[in-house]
Design a protein around this motif. Structure first.
Motif, PDB file in Angstrom:
ATOM      1  N   ALA A 103       5.165   6.796   5.400  1.00 36.25           N
ATOM      2  CA  ALA A 103       4.087   7.789   5.486  1.00 36.25           C
ATOM      3  C   ALA A 103       3.139   7.709   4.296  1.00 36.25           C
ATOM      4  CB  ALA A 103       4.678   9.192   5.583  1.00 36.25           C
ATOM      5  N   ALA A 104       3.614   7.186   3.164  1.00 38.62           N
ATOM      6  CA  ALA A 104       2.797   7.104   1.952  1.00 38.62           C
ATOM      7  C   ALA A 104       1.856   5.904   1.946  1.00 38.62           C
ATOM      8  CB  ALA A 104       3.694   7.056   0.718  1.00 38.62           C
ATOM      9  N   VAL A 105       2.037   4.976   2.884  1.00 41.21           N
ATOM     10  CA  VAL A 105       1.227   3.754   2.895  1.00 41.21           C
ATOM     11  C   VAL A 105      -0.184   4.063   3.384  1.00 41.21           C
ATOM     12  CG1 VAL A 105       0.961   1.452   3.884  1.00 41.21           C
ATOM     13  CG2 VAL A 105       3.236   2.271   3.251  1.00 41.21           C
ATOM     14  N   ARG A 106      -1.154   3.671   2.584  1.00 44.18           N
ATOM     15  CA  ARG A 106      -2.572   3.817   2.950  1.00 44.18           C
ATOM     16  C   ARG A 106      -3.375   2.981   1.963  1.00 44.18           C
ATOM     17  NH1 ARG A 106      -1.008   8.031  -0.064  1.00 44.18           N
ATOM     18  NH2 ARG A 106      -2.344   8.647  -1.827  1.00 44.18           N
ATOM     19  N   PRO A 107      -4.574   2.559   2.342  1.00 44.77           N
ATOM     20  CA  PRO A 107      -5.408   1.806   1.399  1.00 44.77           C
ATOM     21  C   PRO A 107      -5.654   2.621   0.127  1.00 44.77           C
ATOM     22  CG  PRO A 107      -6.329   1.694   3.610  1.00 44.77           C
ATOM     23  CD  PRO A 107      -5.233   2.712   3.660  1.00 44.77           C
ATOM     24  N   GLY A 108      -5.540   1.960  -1.007  1.00 47.96           N
ATOM     25  CA  GLY A 108      -5.772   2.628  -2.278  1.00 47.96           C
ATOM     26  C   GLY A 108      -4.514   3.125  -2.942  1.00 47.96           C
ATOM     27  N   ALA A 109      -3.472   3.420  -2.171  1.00 44.71           N
ATOM     28  CA  ALA A 109      -2.192   3.793  -2.775  1.00 44.71           C
ATOM     29  C   ALA A 109      -1.652   2.584  -3.525  1.00 44.71           C
ATOM     30  CB  ALA A 109      -1.210   4.245  -1.698  1.00 44.71           C
ATOM     31  N   THR A 110      -0.943   2.824  -4.612  1.00 46.14           N
ATOM     32  CA  THR A 110      -0.387   1.702  -5.361  1.00 46.14           C
ATOM     33  C   THR A 110       0.960   1.284  -4.778  1.00 46.14           C
ATOM     34  OG1 THR A 110       0.760   3.136  -6.945  1.00 46.14           O
ATOM     35  CG2 THR A 110      -1.504   2.455  -7.483  1.00 46.14           C
ATOM     36  N   ALA A 111       1.307   0.035  -5.031  1.00 44.63           N
ATOM     37  CA  ALA A 111       2.610  -0.452  -4.575  1.00 44.63           C
ATOM     38  C   ALA A 111       3.730   0.386  -5.174  1.00 44.63           C
ATOM     39  CB  ALA A 111       2.769  -1.923  -4.952  1.00 44.63           C
TER      40      ALA A 111
ATOM     41  N   ASP B 149      -0.764  -2.499  -8.384  1.00 48.74           N
ATOM     42  CA  ASP B 149      -1.736  -3.068  -7.442  1.00 48.74           C
ATOM     43  C   ASP B 149      -2.049  -2.055  -6.350  1.00 48.74           C
ATOM     44  OD1 ASP B 149      -1.834  -5.446  -8.795  1.00 48.74           O
ATOM     45  OD2 ASP B 149      -0.631  -6.575  -7.360  1.00 48.74           O
ATOM     46  N   ALA B 150      -3.318  -1.886  -6.053  1.00 48.23           N
ATOM     47  CA  ALA B 150      -3.724  -0.987  -4.969  1.00 48.23           C
ATOM     48  C   ALA B 150      -3.559  -1.690  -3.635  1.00 48.23           C
ATOM     49  CB  ALA B 150      -5.166  -0.556  -5.155  1.00 48.23           C
ATOM     50  N   LEU B 151      -3.000  -0.988  -2.671  1.00 49.49           N
ATOM     51  CA  LEU B 151      -2.839  -1.548  -1.332  1.00 49.49           C
ATOM     52  C   LEU B 151      -4.198  -1.703  -0.667  1.00 49.49           C
ATOM     53  CD1 LEU B 151       0.243   0.476  -0.031  1.00 49.49           C
ATOM     54  CD2 LEU B 151       0.207  -1.680  -1.295  1.00 49.49           C
ATOM     55  N   ARG B 152      -4.324  -2.796   0.098  1.00 54.29           N
ATOM     56  CA  ARG B 152      -5.567  -3.079   0.811  1.00 54.29           C
ATOM     57  C   ARG B 152      -5.261  -3.362   2.273  1.00 54.29           C
ATOM     58  NH1 ARG B 152      -8.008  -7.840  -2.605  1.00 54.29           N
ATOM     59  NH2 ARG B 152      -5.902  -7.995  -3.474  1.00 54.29           N
ATOM     60  N   VAL B 153      -6.235  -3.082   3.118  1.00 52.40           N
ATOM     61  CA  VAL B 153      -6.086  -3.347   4.554  1.00 52.40           C
ATOM     62  C   VAL B 153      -5.712  -4.815   4.749  1.00 52.40           C
ATOM     63  CG1 VAL B 153      -7.278  -3.448   6.770  1.00 52.40           C
ATOM     64  CG2 VAL B 153      -7.682  -1.518   5.219  1.00 52.40           C
ATOM     65  N   GLY B 154      -4.678  -5.047   5.550  1.00 52.89           N
ATOM     66  CA  GLY B 154      -4.220  -6.399   5.833  1.00 52.89           C
ATOM     67  C   GLY B 154      -3.007  -6.827   5.046  1.00 52.89           C
ATOM     68  N   MET B 155      -2.613  -6.062   4.039  1.00 57.20           N
ATOM     69  CA  MET B 155      -1.368  -6.385   3.345  1.00 57.20           C
ATOM     70  C   MET B 155      -0.183  -6.108   4.265  1.00 57.20           C
ATOM     71  SD  MET B 155      -1.827  -5.024  -0.561  1.00 57.20           S
ATOM     72  CE  MET B 155      -2.811  -5.932  -1.759  1.00 57.20           C
ATOM     73  N   ALA B 156       0.806  -6.984   4.217  1.00 51.33           N
ATOM     74  CA  ALA B 156       2.012  -6.828   5.040  1.00 51.33           C
ATOM     75  C   ALA B 156       3.226  -6.893   4.142  1.00 51.33           C
ATOM     76  CB  ALA B 156       2.074  -7.926   6.097  1.00 51.33           C
ATOM     77  N   PHE B 157       4.139  -5.949   4.317  1.00 54.46           N
ATOM     78  CA  PHE B 157       5.317  -5.913   3.451  1.00 54.46           C
ATOM     79  C   PHE B 157       6.428  -5.104   4.105  1.00 54.46           C
ATOM     80  CE2 PHE B 157       2.099  -2.861   2.019  1.00 54.46           C
ATOM     81  CZ  PHE B 157       2.771  -1.650   2.137  1.00 54.46           C
ATOM     82  N   SER B 158       7.627  -5.261   3.546  1.00 55.65           N
ATOM     83  CA  SER B 158       8.773  -4.505   4.044  1.00 55.65           C
ATOM     84  C   SER B 158       8.860  -3.158   3.346  1.00 55.65           C
ATOM     85  CB  SER B 158      10.077  -5.279   3.804  1.00 55.65           C
ATOM     86  OG  SER B 158      10.360  -5.361   2.414  1.00 55.65           O
ATOM     87  N   ILE B 159       9.458  -2.214   4.033  1.00 54.22           N
ATOM     88  CA  ILE B 159       9.885  -0.951   3.420  1.00 54.22           C
ATOM     89  C   ILE B 159      11.363  -0.820   3.750  1.00 54.22           C
ATOM     90  CG2 ILE B 159       9.669   1.553   3.438  1.00 54.22           C
ATOM     91  CD1 ILE B 159       6.731   1.262   3.869  1.00 54.22           C
ATOM     92  N   GLU B 160      12.216  -0.981   2.727  1.00 50.08           N
ATOM     93  CA  GLU B 160      13.648  -1.124   2.983  1.00 50.08           C
ATOM     94  C   GLU B 160      14.530  -0.474   1.919  1.00 50.08           C
ATOM     95  OE1 GLU B 160      15.206  -5.142   2.323  1.00 50.08           O
ATOM     96  OE2 GLU B 160      13.139  -5.827   2.091  1.00 50.08           O
ATOM     97  N   PRO B 161      14.437   0.841   1.763  1.00 54.40           N
ATOM     98  CA  PRO B 161      15.367   1.474   0.843  1.00 54.40           C
ATOM     99  C   PRO B 161      16.807   1.321   1.342  1.00 54.40           C
ATOM    100  CG  PRO B 161      14.274   3.117   2.197  1.00 54.40           C
ATOM    101  CD  PRO B 161      13.598   1.808   2.482  1.00 54.40           C
TER     102      PRO B 161
END
Length: 372
Positions: free
Chosen positions: A270-278, A322-334
């Protein structure tokens, strides 16, 4: 399905690589075989002692230096359709002179991470400046996925979801982790992957080791089992998804802890959005787990980028601003891990969109109870 994208995709990438090389004040990139080479040429060529490399000058035509015996493999890639030269050599010739031809003696040359010292040192002898790492240029190229790459990642995500959907066929009490892994391996191929890059079957106490693979341990009906699987789907883009399974209703403590993990994973998505930091995405997951009293059980970063490599930038970890940008792809795996007892992890691949993110994995996130 084709093993590469259209040649115009690679042409745009090569032009962008040249532009970034020039902006960085470099004279040329030397890209050895591996994911960076494949990203720019469509070729999965693999070589070691004989130099095969793509040279991208800041100005002028790119060219590939390759041993003549590697030419057949290169012709099967997008290189055959691109406006770049292929300079071949045979044993006894000096490929490093070919690689640096046309560059000034004091050229600033940057090499890809995958180029071995076996080649870097002879290249260094051809210029008066020591080679630099091309990481800054190549990460900028590969970190933002284009539409074709996102479509490839969607296909990979759907394929690995189909394997998880079949887990009831494989994950049965009385079988060993290795037996389950063998069936998963076959299913990964059957569902569209070209290989199984990794298979983690962590049952009971083995689930407390995040990088456990599989063993001869016999799976019990009382176990909680972590299944983390993935691999490449043509044209080489990877899947990676983790779900946690059980065979009978978990005891209240396990159920409560798993619910915390579920909330943490959802909070990070839910926290993922452009501009949010990694690091803010990592913090979103970590805060939920820490506030519940299990911070010491979450022992790794929240995620990693994915594409032609299973692990690439951006890394979703504390300290990465690093600020997230549209098109970045990554896992979310706590995950949470209790040595000698059990562990659990939930993992999706997400792609940053203009207003949040798209999850490429859609299997249920709860503790999945199988018949047993």
């Amino acid at each position: 399905m084709s093993g590469r994208f259209d040649s115009d995709v690679y042409a745009r990438r090569l032009q962008r690589a040249a532009d970034l090389t020039r902006e960085a004040g470099l004279d040329a990139l030397v890209v050895g075989t591996g994911p960076d080479f494949r990203y720019l040429t469509g070729s999965g060529a693999d070589t070691f002692e004989r130099l095969t490399a793509l040279i991208v000058p800041a100005r002028g035509r790119a060219h590939v230096v390759a041993a003549r015996l590697e030419l057949a493999a290169l012709r099967e890639s997008a290189i055959a359709d691109l406006d770049i030269d292929v300079v071949d050599w045979v044993d006894g010739q000096d490929p490093y002179e070919l690689a640096t031809a046309g560059l000034p003696t004091d050229a600033r040359v940057a090499v890809s991470d995958s180029l071995p010292a076996l080649h870097v040192i002879p290249l260094a002898a051809r210029t008066t400046r020591a080679p630099e790492l091309a990481t800054a240029v190549l990460r900028e190229l590969r970190m933002i996925k284009d539409d074709a790459e996102i479509a490839a990642l969607r296909r990979a995500g759907a394929a690995i979801d189909r394997v998880h959907e079949r887990m009831g066929e494989f994950l049965v009490p009385g079988r060993t982790e290795a037996q389950v892994a063998a069936d998963i391996d076959a299913a990964i191929l059957a569902e569209g992957h070209t290989a199984a890059e990794f298979i983690i079957v962590g049952s009971g106490p083995n689930g407390a080791d995040p990088h456990h693979e599989h063993s001869d341990r016999v799976i019990s009906r009382d176990d909680v089992v972590v299944i983390d699987i993935g691999g490449p789907v043509e044209p080489g883009y990877n899947s990676d998804s983790t779900r946690t399974y059980c065979f009978r209703p978990p005891n209240p403590e396990v159920a409560a802890i798993y619910d915390v993990l579920h909330q943490a994973q959802a909070a990070a998505v839910a926290a993922v959005r452009p501009g949010a930091t990694a690091q803010s995405i990592d913090a979103a997951a970590r805060e939920v787990i820490t506030q519940a009293g299990y911070g010491d059980a979450f022992i790794h970063r929240t995620g990693h980028g994915i594409g032609l490599s299973v692990h690439e930038e951006p890394y979703i970890v504390g300290g990465n601003d690093d600020a997230l940008r549209v098109g970045m792809a990554f896992s979310i795996e706590p995950g949470v891990y209790f040595p000698g007892s059990w562990g659990a992890r939930i993992e999706d691949i997400v792609v940053v969109t203009a207003d949040g993110c798209e999850s490429l994995n859609t299997r249920p996130h709860g503790l999945v109870q199988l018949d047993g």
